[in-house]
Design an enzyme around this catalytic site. Structure first.
Site, PDB file in Angstrom:
ATOM      1  N   TRP A  77      -7.012  -2.179  -1.691  1.00  0.00           N
ATOM      2  CA  TRP A  77      -8.177  -3.068  -1.817  1.00  0.00           C
ATOM      3  C   TRP A  77      -8.619  -3.160  -3.277  1.00  0.00           C
ATOM      4  O   TRP A  77      -8.832  -4.237  -3.822  1.00  0.00           O
ATOM      5  CB  TRP A  77      -9.306  -2.488  -0.967  1.00  0.00           C
ATOM      6  CG  TRP A  77     -10.153  -3.480  -0.253  1.00  0.00           C
ATOM      7  CD1 TRP A  77     -10.014  -4.837  -0.220  1.00  0.00           C
ATOM      8  CD2 TRP A  77     -11.298  -3.171   0.546  1.00  0.00           C
ATOM      9  NE1 TRP A  77     -11.005  -5.391   0.554  1.00  0.00           N
ATOM     10  CE2 TRP A  77     -11.797  -4.406   1.035  1.00  0.00           C
ATOM     11  CE3 TRP A  77     -11.945  -1.985   0.891  1.00  0.00           C
ATOM     12  CZ2 TRP A  77     -12.924  -4.470   1.851  1.00  0.00           C
ATOM     13  CZ3 TRP A  77     -13.063  -2.054   1.715  1.00  0.00           C
ATOM     14  CH2 TRP A  77     -13.549  -3.286   2.190  1.00  0.00           C
ATOM     15  N   HIS A 157      -1.343   8.557  -7.010  1.00  0.00           N
ATOM     16  CA  HIS A 157      -2.146   9.418  -6.143  1.00  0.00           C
ATOM     17  C   HIS A 157      -2.217  10.844  -6.694  1.00  0.00           C
ATOM     18  O   HIS A 157      -2.808  11.725  -6.053  1.00  0.00           O
ATOM     19  CB  HIS A 157      -1.554   9.462  -4.734  1.00  0.00           C
ATOM     20  CG  HIS A 157      -1.648   8.163  -3.995  1.00  0.00           C
ATOM     21  ND1 HIS A 157      -2.811   7.425  -3.931  1.00  0.00           N
ATOM     22  CD2 HIS A 157      -0.721   7.463  -3.277  1.00  0.00           C
ATOM     23  CE1 HIS A 157      -2.601   6.337  -3.201  1.00  0.00           C
ATOM     24  NE2 HIS A 157      -1.345   6.331  -2.801  1.00  0.00           N
ATOM     25  N   PHE A 303       0.382  -2.499   6.979  1.00  0.00           N
ATOM     26  CA  PHE A 303      -0.069  -1.456   6.058  1.00  0.00           C
ATOM     27  C   PHE A 303      -1.588  -1.344   6.090  1.00  0.00           C
ATOM     28  O   PHE A 303      -2.150  -0.258   6.080  1.00  0.00           O
ATOM     29  CB  PHE A 303       0.431  -1.805   4.646  1.00  0.00           C
ATOM     30  CG  PHE A 303      -0.005  -0.852   3.582  1.00  0.00           C
ATOM     31  CD1 PHE A 303       0.552   0.405   3.487  1.00  0.00           C
ATOM     32  CD2 PHE A 303      -0.972  -1.225   2.654  1.00  0.00           C
ATOM     33  CE1 PHE A 303       0.158   1.284   2.491  1.00  0.00           C
ATOM     34  CE2 PHE A 303      -1.372  -0.353   1.658  1.00  0.00           C
ATOM     35  CZ  PHE A 303      -0.797   0.909   1.579  1.00  0.00           C
TER      36      PHE A 303
END
Length: 348
Positions: A77, A157, A303
């Site tokens: 997002w 990440h 996803f």
């Protein structure tokens, strides 16, 4: 002048072989074992050993923009929002260019076991387009980033302590955090969906591993706290996933300001419409269509799944709720980090 390569400062230890064997029965994408890294014990597949120093020594450029999160915390997002703000709201290009090609994922190749990499190449060798996707996916992360022209958009990440120590002084970083209870549910579904991961059939089993830090990039609280402690750095923007859900226009304006971009009310509304859940869920450019193309997704599930706040309540029984309360309390007792959905701390 050749850049001086720094020695990787953290100890990397193999996870006990019996525990690794137990975990590999569930995490079927890993076939060798796992490692724990540094004093916080970050958990990774065995292949991390090969990449650790490269990640740590990666050359950071002043116009780089990093999106840094624990997995399933609103990464995609926010990526799309940042890219649009930096690219004059080019919605057409955003819809027609896979996000994975606009944002190299620094640590992706680390997650693909060598045997699965071979399988990817073997299964797709007859199709030039698919073979090219496999090559790009498995290119070492630092090399992948280095091949991208500036200004670069980079996804990772990895916790801040395992990224280049000059990162915040040189580049801009947007970090997104999400209620760990919602994260664990989303990660569970994501791992079941992808061949490179795998997960237990039973969610409760997965929960018990996750809260003990036995999942990639965990422990989650340590990951988030590293970024939270840097939230006042001028090159760090820390936001919560729940803010995106509650007031997306306000977050768009906040991110635009952080990036030095001016946006009109009309432009904010255009971005919000593009990022609305229904539009986003049906946007092929952000729904891992590349992995589907090479047949490395187990289901037809998209996803982008539900995107709800509080969906963990559909999965947790009373015992798990109490465990979660304790988990929060223990991990936040020495921090001023407060999640919007867990505003008070339990005193144990």
């Amino acid at each position: 002048m050749v850049k001086q390569r720094k020695e990787f400062p953290h100890k990397i230890e193999d996870v006990d072989s019996k525990l690794a064997e137990e975990l590999m029965k569930h995490y079927t994408g890993e076939l060798t074992g796992f490692v724990r890294v540094g004093p916080k014990g970050y958990f990774f597949p065995h292949k991390y050993k090969e990449c650790a120093a490269d990640f740590y020594n990666m050359l950071v450029k002043p116009d780089d923009i990093f999106i840094n999160t624990f997995p399933r915390s609103g990464t995609t997002w926010t990526q799309e929002m940042i890219w649009l703000l930096q690219n004059n709201l080019d919605f057409e290009k955003a819809k027609n260019t896979p996000l994975a090609l606009r944002y190299p994922f620094l640590d992706f190749s680390m997650l693909v076991h060598p045997e699965l990499e071979k399988q990817m190449f073997e299964e797709n060798k007859q199709d030039e387009e698919k073979l090219n996707i496999v090559k790009i996916a498995n290119m070492p992360g630092v090399e992948k980033v280095e091949n991208v022209p500036s200004p670069r958009f980079i996804k990772s990440h990895l916790p801040l302590s395992l990224l280049p120590p000059t990162l915040l002084d040189k580049a801009k970083v947007v970090y997104v955090a999400r209620d760990p209870r919602d994260v664990v549910v989303s990660v569970y579904h994501f791992c079941k969906m992808h061949k490179i991961h795998g997960a237990p059939d039973n969610f409760k089993t997965f929960w018990n591993y996750f809260r003990k830090g036995l999942h990639y990039y965990a422990p989650i609280f340590e990951h988030v706290k590293e970024a939270w402690n840097e939230r006042n750095h001028p090159n760090m923007l820390f936001i919560f996933y729940e803010e995106l859900q509650e007031n997306l226009p306000a977050v768009v304006r906040k991110v635009a300001s952080f990036l030095g971009k001016k946006v009109t009310n009309e432009q904010v509304q255009q971005i919000c419409d593009h990022l609305s859940f229904n539009n986003f869920k049906n946007n092929k450019a952000v729904n891992h269509s590349l992995l589907k193309k090479i047949n490395f997704v187990n289901t037809d599930q998209t996803f982008i799944r539900k995107g709800k706040v509080g969906s963990w309540r559909e999965y947790f029984d009373e015992e798990m709720e109490l465990q979660a309360d304790e988990w929060f309390s223990i991990n936040l007792r020495d921090s001023d980090l407060v999640y919007p959905t867990f505003p008070t701390k339990c005193i144990l």
